[in-house]
Design a protein around this motif. Structure first.
Motif, PDB file in Angstrom:
ATOM      1  N   TRP A   8       0.832  -1.203   0.000  1.00 16.33           N
ATOM      2  CA  TRP A   8       0.000   0.000   0.000  1.00 16.33           C
ATOM      3  C   TRP A   8       0.869   1.256   0.000  1.00 16.33           C
ATOM      4  CZ3 TRP A   8      -0.325   3.833   3.833  1.00 16.33           C
ATOM      5  CH2 TRP A   8      -1.308   4.802   3.616  1.00 16.33           C
ATOM      6  N   VAL A   9       1.930   1.276   0.798  1.00 10.15           N
ATOM      7  CA  VAL A   9       2.823   2.441   0.837  1.00 10.15           C
ATOM      8  C   VAL A   9       3.424   2.694  -0.545  1.00 10.15           C
ATOM      9  CG1 VAL A   9       5.002   3.325   1.741  1.00 10.15           C
ATOM     10  CG2 VAL A   9       3.363   2.254   3.291  1.00 10.15           C
ATOM     11  N   ALA A  10       3.882   1.626  -1.190  1.00 11.34           N
ATOM     12  CA  ALA A  10       4.511   1.784  -2.506  1.00 11.34           C
ATOM     13  C   ALA A  10       3.499   2.261  -3.544  1.00 11.34           C
ATOM     14  CB  ALA A  10       5.130   0.461  -2.941  1.00 11.34           C
ATOM     15  N   GLU A  11       2.313   1.653  -3.548  1.00 10.50           N
ATOM     16  CA  GLU A  11       1.307   2.015  -4.545  1.00 10.50           C
ATOM     17  C   GLU A  11       0.778   3.433  -4.325  1.00 10.50           C
ATOM     18  OE1 GLU A  11      -1.582  -1.057  -4.190  1.00 10.50           O
ATOM     19  OE2 GLU A  11      -0.431  -2.511  -5.395  1.00 10.50           O
ATOM     20  N   GLU A  12       0.573   3.813  -3.067  1.00  9.68           N
ATOM     21  CA  GLU A  12       0.055   5.153  -2.769  1.00  9.68           C
ATOM     22  C   GLU A  12       1.100   6.214  -3.108  1.00  9.68           C
ATOM     23  OE1 GLU A  12      -3.248   7.490  -1.283  1.00  9.68           O
ATOM     24  OE2 GLU A  12      -2.925   5.537  -2.222  1.00  9.68           O
ATOM     25  N   THR A  13       2.366   5.916  -2.816  1.00  8.67           N
ATOM     26  CA  THR A  13       3.440   6.846  -3.161  1.00  8.67           C
ATOM     27  C   THR A  13       3.512   7.046  -4.669  1.00  8.67           C
ATOM     28  OG1 THR A  13       4.714   6.172  -1.201  1.00  8.67           O
ATOM     29  CG2 THR A  13       5.917   7.273  -2.980  1.00  8.67           C
ATOM     30  N   GLN A  14       3.383   5.937  -5.409  1.00 10.74           N
ATOM     31  CA  GLN A  14       3.408   6.017  -6.869  1.00 10.74           C
ATOM     32  C   GLN A  14       2.210   6.798  -7.405  1.00 10.74           C
ATOM     33  OE1 GLN A  14       5.817   4.705  -9.084  1.00 10.74           O
ATOM     34  NE2 GLN A  14       4.665   5.939 -10.564  1.00 10.74           N
ATOM     35  N   ARG A  15       1.038   6.519  -6.846  1.00 15.07           N
ATOM     36  CA  ARG A  15      -0.182   7.178  -7.319  1.00 15.07           C
ATOM     37  C   ARG A  15      -0.117   8.690  -7.110  1.00 15.07           C
ATOM     38  NH1 ARG A  15      -5.360   8.840  -5.548  1.00 15.07           N
ATOM     39  NH2 ARG A  15      -4.770   8.571  -3.352  1.00 15.07           N
ATOM     40  N   LEU A  16       0.297   9.103  -5.941  1.00 20.42           N
ATOM     41  CA  LEU A  16       0.369  10.539  -5.651  1.00 20.42           C
ATOM     42  C   LEU A  16       1.457  11.217  -6.473  1.00 20.42           C
ATOM     43  CD1 LEU A  16      -0.157  10.397  -1.774  1.00 20.42           C
ATOM     44  CD2 LEU A  16      -1.841  10.961  -3.536  1.00 20.42           C
ATOM     45  N   GLY A  17       2.565  10.499  -6.669  1.00 19.77           N
ATOM     46  CA  GLY A  17       3.625  11.043  -7.513  1.00 19.77           C
ATOM     47  C   GLY A  17       3.167  11.233  -8.952  1.00 19.77           C
ATOM     48  N   ASP A  18       2.383  10.289  -9.467  1.00 18.22           N
ATOM     49  CA  ASP A  18       1.861  10.398 -10.831  1.00 18.22           C
ATOM     50  C   ASP A  18       0.921  11.590 -10.984  1.00 18.22           C
ATOM     51  OD1 ASP A  18       3.289   8.174 -11.534  1.00 18.22           O
ATOM     52  OD2 ASP A  18       1.588   6.788 -11.400  1.00 18.22           O
ATOM     53  N   LEU A  19       0.295  12.002  -9.865  1.00 16.16           N
ATOM     54  CA  LEU A  19      -0.583  13.166  -9.882  1.00 16.16           C
ATOM     55  C   LEU A  19       0.197  14.476  -9.778  1.00 16.16           C
ATOM     56  CD1 LEU A  19      -3.462  11.915  -7.539  1.00 16.16           C
ATOM     57  CD2 LEU A  19      -3.544  12.176 -10.037  1.00 16.16           C
ATOM     58  N   GLY A  20       1.522  14.355  -9.634  1.00 15.54           N
ATOM     59  CA  GLY A  20       2.357  15.542  -9.541  1.00 15.54           C
ATOM     60  C   GLY A  20       2.401  16.151  -8.158  1.00 15.54           C
ATOM     61  N   LEU A  21       2.022  15.378  -7.135  1.00 18.95           N
ATOM     62  CA  LEU A  21       2.008  15.903  -5.773  1.00 18.95           C
ATOM     63  C   LEU A  21       3.306  15.605  -5.043  1.00 18.95           C
ATOM     64  CD1 LEU A  21      -1.587  14.869  -4.617  1.00 18.95           C
ATOM     65  CD2 LEU A  21      -0.828  17.075  -5.514  1.00 18.95           C
ATOM     66  N   GLU A  22       3.688  16.529  -4.190  1.00 26.84           N
ATOM     67  CA  GLU A  22       4.772  16.268  -3.248  1.00 26.84           C
ATOM     68  C   GLU A  22       4.149  15.534  -2.065  1.00 26.84           C
ATOM     69  OE1 GLU A  22       7.692  18.687  -0.143  1.00 26.84           O
ATOM     70  OE2 GLU A  22       6.650  19.770  -1.757  1.00 26.84           O
ATOM     71  N   ALA A  23       4.530  14.277  -1.864  1.00 23.80           N
ATOM     72  CA  ALA A  23       3.820  13.473  -0.877  1.00 23.80           C
ATOM     73  C   ALA A  23       4.757  12.525  -0.145  1.00 23.80           C
ATOM     74  CB  ALA A  23       2.707  12.667  -1.552  1.00 23.80           C
ATOM     75  N   THR A  24       4.391  12.230   1.100  1.00 19.39           N
ATOM     76  CA  THR A  24       5.056  11.183   1.868  1.00 19.39           C
ATOM     77  C   THR A  24       3.973  10.231   2.363  1.00 19.39           C
ATOM     78  OG1 THR A  24       4.894  12.330   4.014  1.00 19.39           O
ATOM     79  CG2 THR A  24       6.821  12.801   2.645  1.00 19.39           C
TER      80      THR A  24
END
Length: 298
Positions: free
Chosen positions: A69-85
């Motif tokens: 879940w951490v890996a997929e959520e990080t990838q998803r938010l990154g694909d949206l162009g968000l700065e996320a942790t």
């Protein structure tokens, strides 16, 4: 309050997409804020030495699910162009760890799905959401339902009655917080005062019995209205977005939200000193009875 810089999303325990996650992503995209996503999960299964069988496979599945879940959520938010942790914290005391996370990250806003617990359960156990309303030092956005990612109508619910017993500056904080949200969502800001005259009479002399003349009632109502108008004009709220409505606060706010399809109601967790500060504030009651979502400020 300017644009949000940091948003903290408390992920749904099931790790699925939820109304709060939709709202958090939309706000992060609109404001350019960094989005910190944290899941607070039950501790991984404990392997006890005296057990005959060790469910090592179950333990590994549990851990893999959260790592995935951490890996997929990080990838998803990154694909949206968000700065996320994104992270998972295993805990038996989620409230303490959420407050610790708030202290460490210093977010402008904490966003979480509202957990609508059954009434009987609330009698014996104070829900996590109520604890957060009372103890979280930053505004708490409890998302009940989402018609749109970004709110289309934001309502600041104020109470200018009897300033001598009010928490100093709370109405201003409510309006400023609501205005910051409205500006970042390009949404109109409405000002609402649900006034209830009954506390002023302490229930000792019912109005219908003639114990209080109608002129006294009207005079009190007019003084409340003038205080409301003064507050609205200070923040340049146009007349068509000022709503001065009679009735007990929680039902009146609920009716207003349904009538105007308001997406977020901004409220104070405690409005007054003394006896009115007793546990069970209007904000907590509104959490379970007002449609839409609440943004609570201390």
């Amino acid at each position: 309050m300017g644009h949000y810089q940091h948003l903290l999303l408390i992920a749904d325990p099931t790790l699925h997409q939820s109304p709060a996650s939709l709202r958090a992503v939309a706000l992060a995209e609109a404001s350019g804020a960094a989005l910190h996503v944290r899941a607070f999960a039950e501790p991984e299964p404990v392997v006890r030495l005296w057990e005959e069988k060790i469910d090592e496979a179950g333990y590994q599945r549990y851990m893999r699910r959260h790592r995935r879940w951490v890996a997929e959520e990080t990838q998803r938010l990154g694909d949206l162009g968000l700065e996320a942790t994104v992270d998972v914290l295993f805990t038996t005391h989620p409230l303490l760890d959420i407050l610790k996370t708030v202290e460490e990250l210093g977010p402008d806003l904490l966003i979480k799905d509202a957990s609508l617990e059954p009434l009987l359960k609330r009698v014996f156990i104070t829900p996590l959401d109520c604890h957060l309303l009372r103890e979280c030092p930053v505004p708490v956005h409890l998302v009940n339902q989402v018609r749109y990612g970004l709110p289309h109508r934001v309502v600041a619910a104020v109470d200018p009655f009897d300033p001598s017993t009010q928490i100093s500056g709370l109405n201003d904080t409510i309006i400023q917080t609501a205005n910051a949200l409205a500006l970042q969502c390009d949404a109109p800001l409405h000002l609402l005062y649900a006034y209830d005259l009954s506390p002023a009479f302490n229930g000792d002399a019912p109005l219908v019995s003639g114990g209080w003349g109608m002129d006294v009632v009207e005079e009190l109502r007019e003084s409340l209205h003038q205080a409301f108008v003064t507050l609205a004009e200070r923040y340049a709220i146009p007349p068509e977005r000022r709503h001065f409505v009679p009735g007990p606060p929680v039902p009146a706010i609920g009716d207003f939200v349904e009538q105007y399809l308001a997406d977020v109601v901004v409220m104070g967790t405690v409005h007054r000193l003394g006896i009115d500060r007793l546990i069970g504030s209007n904000t907590e009651r509104a959490l379970y009875s007002v449609p839409g979502s609440i943004l609570a400020v201390r």
